[in-house]
Write a protein that holds these residues in place. Structure first.
Motif, mmCIF file in Angstrom:
data_model
loop_
_atom_site.group_PDB
_atom_site.id
_atom_site.type_symbol
_atom_site.label_atom_id
_atom_site.label_comp_id
_atom_site.label_asym_id
_atom_site.label_seq_id
_atom_site.Cartn_x
_atom_site.Cartn_y
_atom_site.Cartn_z
ATOM 1 N N UNK A 59 0.820 -1.218 0.000
ATOM 2 C CA UNK A 59 0.000 0.000 0.000
ATOM 3 C C UNK A 59 0.853 1.268 0.000
ATOM 4 N N UNK A 60 1.786 1.455 0.971
ATOM 5 C CA UNK A 60 2.582 2.694 0.919
ATOM 6 C C UNK A 60 3.447 2.806 -0.332
ATOM 7 N N UNK A 61 3.905 1.683 -0.870
ATOM 8 C CA UNK A 61 4.731 1.751 -2.074
ATOM 9 C C UNK A 61 3.920 2.222 -3.279
ATOM 10 N N UNK A 62 2.694 1.708 -3.436
ATOM 11 C CA UNK A 62 1.867 2.156 -4.557
ATOM 12 C C UNK A 62 1.457 3.625 -4.385
ATOM 13 N N UNK A 63 1.161 4.027 -3.150
ATOM 14 C CA UNK A 63 0.841 5.434 -2.892
ATOM 15 C C UNK A 63 2.038 6.318 -3.246
ATOM 16 N N UNK A 64 3.227 5.894 -2.822
ATOM 17 C CA UNK A 64 4.452 6.658 -3.088
ATOM 18 C C UNK A 64 4.719 6.753 -4.587
ATOM 19 N N UNK A 65 4.499 5.657 -5.312
ATOM 20 C CA UNK A 65 4.705 5.670 -6.764
ATOM 21 C C UNK A 65 3.790 6.694 -7.426
ATOM 22 N N UNK A 66 2.526 6.742 -6.998
ATOM 23 C CA UNK A 66 1.600 7.723 -7.561
ATOM 24 C C UNK A 66 2.005 9.150 -7.249
ATOM 25 N N UNK A 67 2.463 9.393 -6.016
ATOM 26 C CA UNK A 67 2.900 10.737 -5.630
ATOM 27 C C UNK A 67 4.134 11.159 -6.435
ATOM 28 N N UNK A 68 5.062 10.228 -6.646
ATOM 29 C CA UNK A 68 6.264 10.540 -7.431
ATOM 30 C C UNK A 68 5.909 10.857 -8.882
ATOM 31 N N UNK A 69 4.943 10.134 -9.429
ATOM 32 C CA UNK A 69 4.510 10.405 -10.806
ATOM 33 C C UNK A 69 3.922 11.805 -10.930
ATOM 34 N N UNK A 71 4.667 14.396 -8.909
ATOM 35 C CA UNK A 71 5.758 15.356 -8.710
ATOM 36 C C UNK A 71 6.683 15.433 -9.922
ATOM 37 N N UNK A 72 6.873 14.322 -10.622
ATOM 38 C CA UNK A 72 7.796 14.308 -11.758
ATOM 39 C C UNK A 72 7.155 14.791 -13.054
ATOM 40 N N UNK A 73 5.856 15.060 -13.024
ATOM 41 C CA UNK A 73 5.173 15.526 -14.226
ATOM 42 C C UNK A 73 4.667 14.411 -15.115
ATOM 43 N N UNK A 74 4.792 13.166 -14.657
ATOM 44 C CA UNK A 74 4.331 12.042 -15.472
ATOM 45 C C UNK A 74 2.818 12.058 -15.629
ATOM 46 N N UNK A 75 2.126 12.520 -14.603
ATOM 47 C CA UNK A 75 0.666 12.616 -14.677
ATOM 48 C C UNK A 75 0.249 13.576 -15.781
ATOM 49 N N UNK A 76 0.921 14.710 -15.890
ATOM 50 C CA UNK A 76 0.604 15.676 -16.944
ATOM 51 C C UNK A 76 0.876 15.077 -18.321
ATOM 52 N N UNK A 258 10.975 6.766 -9.811
ATOM 53 C CA UNK A 258 12.191 7.504 -9.461
ATOM 54 C C UNK A 258 13.137 7.605 -10.660
ATOM 55 N N UNK A 259 13.337 6.512 -11.360
ATOM 56 C CA UNK A 259 14.230 6.516 -12.528
ATOM 57 C C UNK A 259 13.710 7.468 -13.589
ATOM 58 N N UNK A 260 12.384 7.431 -13.818
ATOM 59 C CA UNK A 260 11.793 8.319 -14.820
ATOM 60 C C UNK A 260 11.973 9.782 -14.429
ATOM 61 N N UNK A 261 11.696 10.102 -13.164
ATOM 62 C CA UNK A 261 11.773 11.485 -12.719
ATOM 63 C C UNK A 261 13.175 12.030 -12.593
ATOM 64 N N UNK A 262 14.118 11.164 -12.197
ATOM 65 C CA UNK A 262 15.490 11.632 -11.958
ATOM 66 C C UNK A 262 16.357 11.617 -13.217
ATOM 67 N N UNK A 263 16.172 10.607 -14.065
ATOM 68 C CA UNK A 263 17.115 10.415 -15.166
ATOM 69 C C UNK A 263 16.530 10.636 -16.556
ATOM 70 N N UNK A 264 15.235 10.306 -16.754
ATOM 71 C CA UNK A 264 14.648 10.488 -18.075
ATOM 72 C C UNK A 264 14.113 11.908 -18.247
ATOM 73 N N UNK A 265 13.251 12.331 -17.317
ATOM 74 C CA UNK A 265 12.646 13.654 -17.434
ATOM 75 C C UNK A 265 13.431 14.712 -16.658
ATOM 76 N N UNK A 266 14.169 14.287 -15.644
ATOM 77 C CA UNK A 266 14.973 15.177 -14.800
ATOM 78 C C UNK A 266 14.140 16.293 -14.178
ATOM 79 N N UNK A 267 12.953 15.908 -13.735
ATOM 80 C CA UNK A 267 12.038 16.877 -13.111
ATOM 81 C C UNK A 267 11.932 16.682 -11.604
ATOM 82 N N UNK A 268 12.476 15.588 -11.101
ATOM 83 C CA UNK A 268 12.423 15.335 -9.664
ATOM 84 C C UNK A 268 13.625 15.962 -8.964
#
Length: 436
Positions: A59-69, A71-76, A258-268
């Protein structure tokens, strides 16, 4: 008599404004104090047993994944892809974008609140700007948020599987067809209500107009959102293939985000990660408190033979198992007006699962239907979590949305009734993959 006192005290405490987790706990403690056969040690025993589960760590891991998405702009990026795919071609285009975005995001976070908050913060202001009424925008966003608990991964399916000892992987797969049916039905209702209101909005792009041929724009949007489309495949593939437990799949989802936000999009940034972690901790604490107290409540129900008590009362109406199931679903739907979906599932999952087995229903089919009907309470006043989130974003009172959301919730209820009589629609995918 014990069951009656338990429910009366619980609803009385809710009416007095006590938070649901504490209302559940205090009502349970009252029964333990009044019943000499119940020893006080079961309070701590059941309280900690309810949350002492490796599966629940998902549960906390899936919640955290959604929050990171978020914050990283993946939702947009998901919203942009959905808009390019369907937004410009249909009347009420942004309503379709809203629903399709929720279906895609459901495969990332598994949390209905994260889905509704993320989509609502992006799309409710956009829909209002395009000319949609606020109540319509909120109704579409709230009801489409329920899809997050059906299309895998799903926090509620993890919870139901943990409480009933059913395969989480099979429950995940059982929610795929119902999730898409929910989405398709909501699109139909959005179109009908939109036409009745005279909407005829086709949009070019939520984030701005693009140059070049359509296929190139679609390809760019797909590439931009590709990680969001890959994450569900990794999660479900890992669980179904036996390579990962639901908890490990949650860790994979966090790693992908995390990988998407830090290394691909660099928005985190570290600040954004901290904010996502903080929100995850708060939401996880609320969920775990509800689980802990509700486990004690559920144990009291089971000790007092609630399932046979319920079957006996329903049996006075009819002995047909579909009448039984219809009345159970009606009970859950009514309780959803005053109960949070998470608390309701924890309190009733175990006894209702036993009833389903007694009546001869497939446990996966029965479980998915129970989750679906429980979800509708998240969109009904006065305690509808998703409805309250949407109203707060749109800055409108809850009373203004009730009439509009009734169309959407009514259609979802019809889908639940349809699936009740067509179990193959739920069990087809699990049977295909697991050779059940």
């Amino acid at each position: 008599m014990t069951i009656t006192i338990l429910f009366i005290s619980f609803f009385a405490l809710l009416a007095l404004g006590m938070p649901i987790a504490f209302a559940v706990g205090v009502a349970s403690l009252l029964i333990i104090a009044l019943d000499p056969t119940l020893l006080a040690y079961i309070v701590t025993s059941k309280f900690f047993a309810g949350i002492d589960s490796f599966t629940l760590l998902a549960i906390p891991f899936f919640i955290f994944a959604g929050e990171l998405c978020t914050e990283s702009g993946l939702t947009a990026r998901i919203v942009h892809f959905a808009n390019v795919l369907v937004g410009r071609f249909f009347r009420v285009g942004l309503a379709y974008v809203n629903i399709l975005s929720s279906m895609i995001f459901a495969g990332v976070s598994g949390s209905i609140t994260a889905d509704s908050a993320a989509m609502g913060s992006l799309l409710i202001p956009s829909m209002k700007k395009e000319g949609y009424d606020s109540d319509y925008a909120v109704a579409v966003t709230a009801t489409s948020g329920t899809i997050g608990a059906l299309i895998p991964p799903s926090i509620l399916m993890v919870l139901y599987g943990s409480l009933t000892s059913l395969s989480v992987g099979q429950l995940f797969l059982g929610g795929i067809v119902p999730g898409f049916l929910f989405g398709a039905t909501l699109m139909i209702v959005a179109y009908v209500v939109g036409r009745l209101r005279g909407y005829d909005f086709r949009i070019s792009d939520v984030a701005g107009a693009s140059e070049g041929p359509y296929w190139k724009e679609l390809l760019r949007a797909f590439r931009s959102a590709s990680i969001a489309l890959i994450i569900p495949l990794i999660i479900v593939g890992g669980i179904v293939g036996g390579f990962a437990t639901p908890t490990e799949a949650g860790v994979l989802a966090v790693a992908c985000a995390l990988i998407a936000g830090l290394f691909f999009y660099r928005t985190l940034s570290w600040r954004r990660i901290y904010e996502a972690s903080y929100r995850t901790a708060l939401l996880t604490a609320v969920v775990m408190a509800i689980i802990a107290f509700s486990t004690l409540f559920s144990d009291i129900l089971t000790r007092n033979d609630f399932q046979n008590w319920l079957l006996g009362n329903i049996g006075m109406v009819s002995e047909n198992r579909y009448v039984y199931l219809t009345l159970i679903l009606l009970m859950l739907f009514v309780l959803g007006f005053v109960l949070d979906v998470t608390a309701m599932l924890i309190m009733f999952a175990a006894p209702l699962s036993a009833i389903g087995l007694t009546l001869g229903f497939d446990p996966i089919h029965f479980g998915v239907i129970i989750v679906m009907v429980s979800l509708l309470g998240a969109c009904t006043p006065p305690v509808g979590t998703l409805l309250l989130i949407g109203c707060s974003i749109a800055n409108i009172p809850l009373t203004r949305v009730v009439g509009t959301v009734a169309w959407f919730v009514g259609a979802q209820l019809l889908v639940c009734i349809f699936l009740m009589f067509v179990p193959e629609a739920v069990t087809f995918v699990p049977n295909l993959v697991f050779n059940r």
